[in-house]
Design a protein around this motif. Structure first.
Motif, PDB file in Angstrom:
ATOM      1  N   ALA A  15      35.398  35.921  35.430  1.00 35.58           N
ATOM      2  CA  ALA A  15      35.972  36.841  36.273  1.00 35.58           C
ATOM      3  C   ALA A  15      36.350  36.949  37.712  1.00 35.58           C
ATOM      4  N   LEU A  16      35.241  36.507  37.509  1.00 43.06           N
ATOM      5  CA  LEU A  16      34.779  36.895  39.522  1.00 43.06           C
ATOM      6  C   LEU A  16      36.322  35.935  39.913  1.00 43.06           C
ATOM      7  N   PHE A  17      36.245  34.287  39.558  1.00 46.59           N
ATOM      8  CA  PHE A  17      37.395  33.743  40.047  1.00 46.59           C
ATOM      9  C   PHE A  17      38.673  34.353  40.236  1.00 46.59           C
ATOM     10  N   ARG A  18      38.784  35.091  38.664  1.00 46.98           N
ATOM     11  CA  ARG A  18      39.701  35.782  38.384  1.00 46.98           C
ATOM     12  C   ARG A  18      40.719  37.243  39.597  1.00 46.98           C
ATOM     13  N   LEU A  19      39.425  38.135  39.767  1.00 50.73           N
ATOM     14  CA  LEU A  19      38.658  39.336  40.375  1.00 50.73           C
ATOM     15  C   LEU A  19      39.563  38.207  41.659  1.00 50.73           C
ATOM     16  N   ARG A  20      38.665  37.729  42.346  1.00 54.74           N
ATOM     17  CA  ARG A  20      39.094  36.930  43.536  1.00 54.74           C
ATOM     18  C   ARG A  20      40.684  36.210  44.245  1.00 54.74           C
ATOM     19  N   GLN A  21      41.434  36.723  43.258  1.00 58.19           N
ATOM     20  CA  GLN A  21      42.636  36.174  42.891  1.00 58.19           C
ATOM     21  C   GLN A  21      43.266  37.377  43.505  1.00 58.19           C
ATOM     22  N   THR A  22      42.640  38.449  43.354  1.00 56.84           N
ATOM     23  CA  THR A  22      43.657  39.538  43.150  1.00 56.84           C
ATOM     24  C   THR A  22      43.155  41.021  44.177  1.00 56.84           C
TER      25      THR A  22
END
Length: 53
Positions: A15-22
């Motif tokens: 989830a942290l990886f995905r949040l950092r994309q946006t």
């Protein structure tokens, strides 16, 4: 914006990886154990939206 992530360590990392994309992640709290489920944890993430180009 402050976001609470709740899950297994692998789910939180994903989830942290995905949040950092946006979002721009400006802070991540320490890991807290989930009171109800021993194998789960929670962290709090402080984010701001990224400017669109």
């Amino acid at each position: 914006m402050r976001i609470r992530l709740d899950g297994t360590p692998a789910e939180i990392i994903d989830a942290l990886f995905r949040l950092r994309q946006t979002f721009t992640v400006s802070g991540v709290s320490r890991t807290y154990p989930d009171r109800a489920k021993k194998h789960r944890s929670r962290v709090f993430v402080t984010t701001t939206p990224r400017e669109r180009r």
